[in-house]
Design a protein around this motif. Structure first.
Motif, PDB file in Angstrom:
ATOM      1  N   ARG A 116      44.125  51.462  52.462  1.00  0.00           N
ATOM      2  CA  ARG A 116      45.308  50.591  52.388  1.00  0.00           C
ATOM      3  C   ARG A 116      45.268  49.798  51.093  1.00  0.00           C
ATOM      4  NH1 ARG A 116      47.068  47.830  57.981  1.00  0.00           N
ATOM      5  NH2 ARG A 116      44.984  46.949  57.922  1.00  0.00           N
ATOM      6  N   VAL A 117      46.340  49.891  50.351  1.00  0.00           N
ATOM      7  CA  VAL A 117      46.382  49.278  49.024  1.00  0.00           C
ATOM      8  C   VAL A 117      47.574  48.333  48.950  1.00  0.00           C
ATOM      9  CG1 VAL A 117      46.450  49.712  46.538  1.00  0.00           C
ATOM     10  CG2 VAL A 117      45.458  51.436  48.069  1.00  0.00           C
ATOM     11  N   ALA A 118      47.303  47.071  48.662  1.00  0.00           N
ATOM     12  CA  ALA A 118      48.388  46.091  48.547  1.00  0.00           C
ATOM     13  C   ALA A 118      48.752  45.907  47.081  1.00  0.00           C
ATOM     14  CB  ALA A 118      47.955  44.750  49.146  1.00  0.00           C
ATOM     15  N   THR A 119      50.049  45.879  46.796  1.00  0.00           N
ATOM     16  CA  THR A 119      50.489  45.737  45.409  1.00  0.00           C
ATOM     17  C   THR A 119      51.961  45.352  45.324  1.00  0.00           C
ATOM     18  OG1 THR A 119      50.529  46.801  43.237  1.00  0.00           O
ATOM     19  CG2 THR A 119      51.186  48.165  45.118  1.00  0.00           C
ATOM     20  N   ILE A 138      50.510  52.315  50.978  1.00  0.00           N
ATOM     21  CA  ILE A 138      50.811  51.240  50.035  1.00  0.00           C
ATOM     22  C   ILE A 138      51.519  50.120  50.786  1.00  0.00           C
ATOM     23  CG2 ILE A 138      51.847  50.676  47.800  1.00  0.00           C
ATOM     24  CD1 ILE A 138      50.001  53.090  47.558  1.00  0.00           C
ATOM     25  N   ILE A 139      51.003  48.924  50.650  1.00  0.00           N
ATOM     26  CA  ILE A 139      51.608  47.752  51.276  1.00  0.00           C
ATOM     27  C   ILE A 139      52.267  46.924  50.184  1.00  0.00           C
ATOM     28  CG2 ILE A 139      51.171  45.639  52.576  1.00  0.00           C
ATOM     29  CD1 ILE A 139      48.806  47.096  53.857  1.00  0.00           C
ATOM     30  N   HIS A 140      53.574  46.762  50.285  1.00  0.00           N
ATOM     31  CA  HIS A 140      54.319  46.077  49.227  1.00  0.00           C
ATOM     32  C   HIS A 140      54.267  44.567  49.417  1.00  0.00           C
ATOM     33  CE1 HIS A 140      58.367  45.596  46.907  1.00  0.00           C
ATOM     34  NE2 HIS A 140      57.332  45.114  46.263  1.00  0.00           N
ATOM     35  N   LEU A 141      53.694  43.872  48.449  1.00  0.00           N
ATOM     36  CA  LEU A 141      53.686  42.409  48.439  1.00  0.00           C
ATOM     37  C   LEU A 141      54.426  41.929  47.194  1.00  0.00           C
ATOM     38  CD1 LEU A 141      49.990  41.584  49.449  1.00  0.00           C
ATOM     39  CD2 LEU A 141      52.024  41.553  50.903  1.00  0.00           C
ATOM     40  N   GLY A 152      41.980  41.024  55.450  1.00  0.00           N
ATOM     41  CA  GLY A 152      42.035  42.292  56.173  1.00  0.00           C
ATOM     42  C   GLY A 152      43.369  43.009  56.133  1.00  0.00           C
ATOM     43  N   LEU A 153      44.229  42.592  55.209  1.00  0.00           N
ATOM     44  CA  LEU A 153      45.522  43.269  55.094  1.00  0.00           C
ATOM     45  C   LEU A 153      45.392  44.594  54.344  1.00  0.00           C
ATOM     46  CD1 LEU A 153      48.630  43.205  55.439  1.00  0.00           C
ATOM     47  CD2 LEU A 153      48.744  41.794  53.380  1.00  0.00           C
ATOM     48  N   ALA A 154      44.457  44.653  53.408  1.00  0.00           N
ATOM     49  CA  ALA A 154      44.287  45.872  52.603  1.00  0.00           C
ATOM     50  C   ALA A 154      42.834  46.023  52.174  1.00  0.00           C
ATOM     51  CB  ALA A 154      45.187  45.803  51.372  1.00  0.00           C
ATOM     52  N   ASP A 155      42.470  47.263  51.813  1.00  0.00           N
ATOM     53  CA  ASP A 155      41.121  47.530  51.310  1.00  0.00           C
ATOM     54  C   ASP A 155      41.024  47.303  49.809  1.00  0.00           C
ATOM     55  OD1 ASP A 155      40.384  48.822  53.888  1.00  0.00           O
ATOM     56  OD2 ASP A 155      41.890  50.272  53.233  1.00  0.00           O
ATOM     57  N   ARG A 156      42.152  47.575  49.146  1.00  0.00           N
ATOM     58  CA  ARG A 156      42.198  47.491  47.689  1.00  0.00           C
ATOM     59  C   ARG A 156      43.480  46.776  47.298  1.00  0.00           C
ATOM     60  NH1 ARG A 156      38.084  50.001  48.364  1.00  0.00           N
ATOM     61  NH2 ARG A 156      37.350  51.960  47.478  1.00  0.00           N
ATOM     62  N   ILE A 157      43.509  46.297  46.056  1.00  0.00           N
ATOM     63  CA  ILE A 157      44.775  45.852  45.481  1.00  0.00           C
ATOM     64  C   ILE A 157      44.960  46.561  44.147  1.00  0.00           C
ATOM     65  CG2 ILE A 157      44.710  43.594  46.607  1.00  0.00           C
ATOM     66  CD1 ILE A 157      43.952  42.384  43.833  1.00  0.00           C
ATOM     67  N   VAL A 158      46.199  46.639  43.716  1.00  0.00           N
ATOM     68  CA  VAL A 158      46.487  47.045  42.344  1.00  0.00           C
ATOM     69  C   VAL A 158      47.251  45.880  41.730  1.00  0.00           C
ATOM     70  CG1 VAL A 158      47.816  48.619  40.884  1.00  0.00           C
ATOM     71  CG2 VAL A 158      46.430  49.526  42.764  1.00  0.00           C
ATOM     72  N   ASP A 159      46.640  45.245  40.711  1.00  0.00           N
ATOM     73  CA  ASP A 159      47.249  44.038  40.145  1.00  0.00           C
ATOM     74  C   ASP A 159      46.870  43.903  38.678  1.00  0.00           C
ATOM     75  OD1 ASP A 159      48.728  41.702  39.995  1.00  0.00           O
ATOM     76  OD2 ASP A 159      47.236  40.465  41.017  1.00  0.00           O
ATOM     77  N   LEU A 160      47.581  43.023  38.017  1.00  0.00           N
ATOM     78  CA  LEU A 160      47.308  42.750  36.607  1.00  0.00           C
ATOM     79  C   LEU A 160      46.077  41.860  36.475  1.00  0.00           C
ATOM     80  CD1 LEU A 160      50.953  41.974  35.488  1.00  0.00           C
ATOM     81  CD2 LEU A 160      49.687  44.123  35.206  1.00  0.00           C
ATOM     82  N   VAL A 161      45.299  42.152  35.463  1.00  0.00           N
ATOM     83  CA  VAL A 161      44.093  41.377  35.183  1.00  0.00           C
ATOM     84  C   VAL A 161      44.118  41.040  33.705  1.00  0.00           C
ATOM     85  CG1 VAL A 161      41.571  41.378  35.198  1.00  0.00           C
ATOM     86  CG2 VAL A 161      42.813  42.686  36.939  1.00  0.00           C
ATOM     87  N   SER A 162      43.902  39.760  33.371  1.00  0.00           N
ATOM     88  CA  SER A 162      43.698  39.463  31.952  1.00  0.00           C
ATOM     89  C   SER A 162      42.302  38.906  31.739  1.00  0.00           C
ATOM     90  CB  SER A 162      44.811  38.611  31.343  1.00  0.00           C
ATOM     91  OG  SER A 162      45.266  37.624  32.206  1.00  0.00           O
ATOM     92  N   SER A 163      42.039  37.660  32.121  1.00  0.00           N
ATOM     93  CA  SER A 163      40.676  37.146  31.931  1.00  0.00           C
ATOM     94  C   SER A 163      39.727  37.652  33.017  1.00  0.00           C
ATOM     95  CB  SER A 163      40.690  35.615  31.951  1.00  0.00           C
ATOM     96  OG  SER A 163      40.988  35.165  33.264  1.00  0.00           O
ATOM     97  N   GLY A 164      40.254  38.030  34.175  1.00  0.00           N
ATOM     98  CA  GLY A 164      39.414  38.412  35.310  1.00  0.00           C
ATOM     99  C   GLY A 164      39.044  37.224  36.200  1.00  0.00           C
ATOM    100  N   ARG A 165      39.472  36.036  35.808  1.00  0.00           N
ATOM    101  CA  ARG A 165      39.072  34.836  36.573  1.00  0.00           C
ATOM    102  C   ARG A 165      39.672  34.793  37.968  1.00  0.00           C
ATOM    103  NH1 ARG A 165      38.932  32.003  31.478  1.00  0.00           N
ATOM    104  NH2 ARG A 165      41.119  31.431  31.657  1.00  0.00           N
ATOM    105  N   THR A 166      40.903  35.270  38.106  1.00  0.00           N
ATOM    106  CA  THR A 166      41.535  35.237  39.442  1.00  0.00           C
ATOM    107  C   THR A 166      40.788  36.156  40.405  1.00  0.00           C
ATOM    108  OG1 THR A 166      43.648  34.820  38.375  1.00  0.00           O
ATOM    109  CG2 THR A 166      43.732  35.496  40.672  1.00  0.00           C
TER     110      THR A 166
END
Ligand code: PRT
Ligand code: MG
Length: 212
Positions: A116-119, A138-141, A152-166
């Motif tokens: 399950r991938v949230a994005t 795919i879980i649309h957020l 526990g909503l998803a196993d993975r996310i696909v998201d933007l990363v810049s510094s990696g701090r988030t």
């Protein structure tokens, strides 16, 4: 009149200096004003400030002649009916797959069936997993994707990363690179024909200042 669509947030912050170097100075502080249409030091250029994901729509329908939008937004939109003129090299980041730091054990039995991938990026993510032969739901957020694996909503996310701090602040780590992202100058194809003389110097000066 030339209308240029900008998006709020990071792209706006990095677009303003680029515009100013190109000699297009907004008449108001775009980060403060509540106005959505703002004139500039160039009499026939105005700016509209909208949500990032709305930029392709405004430009496609000709409500804006030009726009500045992230490659993430353009790919997710599909980009039909838009000319992608130049990579402006601003608001750079990476679209990444991320998961809880420290391994896969935590996914439990579900990992043996489907992921399950949230994005926010449904189209890009579907294509990414399909091209690797991985079955994924795919879980649309609409935001705060980082929360999904923590509750526990998803196993993975696909998201933007810049510094990696988030990611780090939420105990996640980036595992796979999907796309390098930066903001592009886009144009309405009809405007490129009908208003070419007016658009040409704007495009040339923005493209010249890119990535500086
Ligand atoms: O307001 P709206 O919901 O429409 O958009 P938004 O608030 O998600 O983003 P906004 O308006 O600030 O800017 C959107 C555009 O900026 C994206 O489409 C990208 O092209 C570009 N951009 C560049 C980014 C980032 N870098 C970025 N780091 N957009 C978002 N982020 C977020 C990311 O989603 C994550 O939550 O920042 C966080 C990660 O940052 P780090 O530095 O902690 O890794
Ligand atoms: Mg925002």
């Amino acid at each position: 009149m030339v209308t240029l669509a900008l998006s709020k947030g990071r792209i706006l912050e990095e677009s303003i200096p680029l515009l100013e170097r190109a000699g297009i100075v907004p008449e108001e502080d775009l980060t403060q004003t509540r106005r959505l249409i703002v004139g500039t030091s160039v009499p026939d250029i105005r700016l509209v400030v909208i949500r990032a994901a709305d930029v392709p729509t405004y430009v496609r329908y000709g409500a804006a002649d030009l726009g500045i939008a992230g490659k993430d937004v353009l790919l997710e939109d599909g980009g039909e009916g838009l000319y992608e003129l130049a990579d402006l090299g601003i608001a750079a980041c990476r679209l990444m797959v991320a998961s809880p730091a420290g391994g896969t054990g935590r996914e439990g039995a579900r990992a043996w069936t489907r992921l399950r991938v949230a994005t926010k990026y449904v189209r890009i993510t579907e294509r990414y997993f399909a091209s690797r032969g991985i079955q994924a739901d795919i879980i649309h957020l609409y935001g705060s994707m980082e929360l999904a694996p923590l509750v526990g909503l998803a196993d993975r996310i696909v998201d933007l990363v810049s510094s990696g701090r988030t990611l780090a602040a939420n105990g996640l780590e980036a595992t796979d690179h999907v796309l390098d992202v930066s903001a592009w100058l886009v144009a309405n194809p009809a405007a490129m024909k009908m208003k070419y003389e007016a658009l040409r110097p704007v495009i040339a000066s923005l493209a010249k200042e890119r990535g500086k």
